[in-house]
Design a protein around this motif. Structure first.
Motif, PDB file in Angstrom:
ATOM      1  N   GLU A   2      26.602  30.134  92.579  1.00 42.15           N
ATOM      2  CA  GLU A   2      25.293  31.009  92.028  1.00 42.15           C
ATOM      3  C   GLU A   2      25.668  32.467  91.688  1.00 42.15           C
ATOM      4  OE1 GLU A   2      20.847  31.953  93.486  1.00 42.15           O
ATOM      5  OE2 GLU A   2      22.485  31.758  94.884  1.00 42.15           O
ATOM      6  N   HIS A   3      26.478  32.991  92.515  1.00 38.92           N
ATOM      7  CA  HIS A   3      26.866  34.453  92.349  1.00 38.92           C
ATOM      8  C   HIS A   3      27.749  34.644  91.227  1.00 38.92           C
ATOM      9  CE1 HIS A   3      25.367  35.873  96.761  1.00 38.92           C
ATOM     10  NE2 HIS A   3      24.504  35.300  95.756  1.00 38.92           N
ATOM     11  N   THR A   4      28.717  33.769  91.232  1.00 41.88           N
ATOM     12  CA  THR A   4      29.755  34.086  90.126  1.00 41.88           C
ATOM     13  C   THR A   4      29.077  33.567  88.730  1.00 41.88           C
ATOM     14  OG1 THR A   4      31.520  33.211  91.605  1.00 41.88           O
ATOM     15  CG2 THR A   4      31.930  33.140  89.227  1.00 41.88           C
ATOM     16  N   ALA A   5      28.342  32.745  88.734  1.00 41.58           N
ATOM     17  CA  ALA A   5      27.681  32.207  87.317  1.00 41.58           C
ATOM     18  C   ALA A   5      26.657  33.808  86.965  1.00 41.58           C
ATOM     19  CB  ALA A   5      26.909  31.053  87.502  1.00 41.58           C
ATOM     20  N   MET A   6      26.180  34.304  87.731  1.00 39.88           N
ATOM     21  CA  MET A   6      25.139  35.254  87.386  1.00 39.88           C
ATOM     22  C   MET A   6      26.115  36.514  87.045  1.00 39.88           C
ATOM     23  SD  MET A   6      21.736  35.167  89.946  1.00 39.88           S
ATOM     24  CE  MET A   6      22.811  35.286  91.206  1.00 39.88           C
ATOM     25  N   LEU A   7      27.165  37.052  87.868  1.00 40.72           N
ATOM     26  CA  LEU A   7      27.912  38.295  87.740  1.00 40.72           C
ATOM     27  C   LEU A   7      28.815  37.796  86.497  1.00 40.72           C
ATOM     28  CD1 LEU A   7      29.092  38.801  91.220  1.00 40.72           C
ATOM     29  CD2 LEU A   7      27.841  40.249  90.085  1.00 40.72           C
ATOM     30  N   LYS A   8      29.441  36.741  86.232  1.00 37.50           N
ATOM     31  CA  LYS A   8      30.043  36.477  84.971  1.00 37.50           C
ATOM     32  C   LYS A   8      29.378  36.136  83.717  1.00 37.50           C
ATOM     33  CE  LYS A   8      33.991  37.419  86.953  1.00 37.50           C
ATOM     34  NZ  LYS A   8      34.873  38.485  86.722  1.00 37.50           N
ATOM     35  N   GLN A   9      28.041  36.105  83.959  1.00 33.00           N
ATOM     36  CA  GLN A   9      27.035  35.775  82.815  1.00 33.00           C
ATOM     37  C   GLN A   9      27.590  34.353  82.132  1.00 33.00           C
ATOM     38  OE1 GLN A   9      27.310  39.348  80.452  1.00 33.00           O
ATOM     39  NE2 GLN A   9      25.522  40.438  81.912  1.00 33.00           N
TER      40      GLN A   9
END
Length: 131
Positions: A85-92
Motif C-alpha cells: 500500500e505505502h509503496t504504491a502511494m509513494l511511487k505513484q
C-alpha cells in the motif's frame, strides 16, 4: 504506465508473467517484502528465505531489463499489505500486477488492496501452469 509488482508467489520471474507485465508497463517497480509473520512457502517470504528471494528478484530485474523497461527494485521489511500500500502511494503507481494464488492470504490481500487503493488498478495474472 508505472506498475508495481509485489513478489509474493515466487513465480514472478516466469517468462509468461514477464511478457504480460512488460506489454503493459513503461516503468516497473519490483517490491520484495520480507514479512516474518507470513506463512513460509505459501505466501511471501520468511526471513530464512532471503537469499532465495534476492536471487529471484535479480532474475526478475534482468528479465525486465531485457524487455527494455525501466525497473526499480525495493526490499522492505514488515507487513506485506502495508508495504504494498505505502509503496504504491509513494511511487505513484498506476497499476499493481500480481501473480494469482489460490489461497486465503492472497484473496484477503487482494480484497484489502482494492478497498484501500480504489484509484489504482489491481490486476492478477493466472499463469498457464496454474490454469
Amino acid at each position: 504506465m508505472k506498475v508495481l509488482v509485489p513478489v509474493l508467489s515466487q513465480k514472478e520471474a516466469s517468462p509468461e508473467f514477464i511478457e504480460r507485465l512488460s506489454s503493459k508497463a513503461k516503468e516497473i517497480i519490483v517490491l520484495l517484502v520480507i514479512d516474518t509473520k507470513a506463512m513460509s512457502g505459501q505466501f511471501g517470504f520468511a526471513a530464512g528465505e532471503i537469499a532465495h528471494a534476492n536471487a529471484l528478484m535479480q532474475q526478475l530485474k534482468e528479465a525486465i531489463g531485457k524487455k527494455k523497461k525501466t525497473c526499480e527494485d525495493l526490499m522492505e521489511w514488515g507487513d506485506t499489505f502495508t508495504k504494498i500500500e505505502h509503496t504504491a502511494m509513494l511511487k505513484q503507481a498506476d497499476k499493481i500486477i500480481l501473480v494469482w494464488q489460490d489461497n486465503q492470504f492472497f484473496k484477503k490481500l487482494l480484497k484489502d488492496l482494492k478497498e484501500k487503493l480504489p484509484k489504482i488498478e489491481i490486476e492478477t495474472v493466472k499463469l498457464e501452469e496454474e490454469k
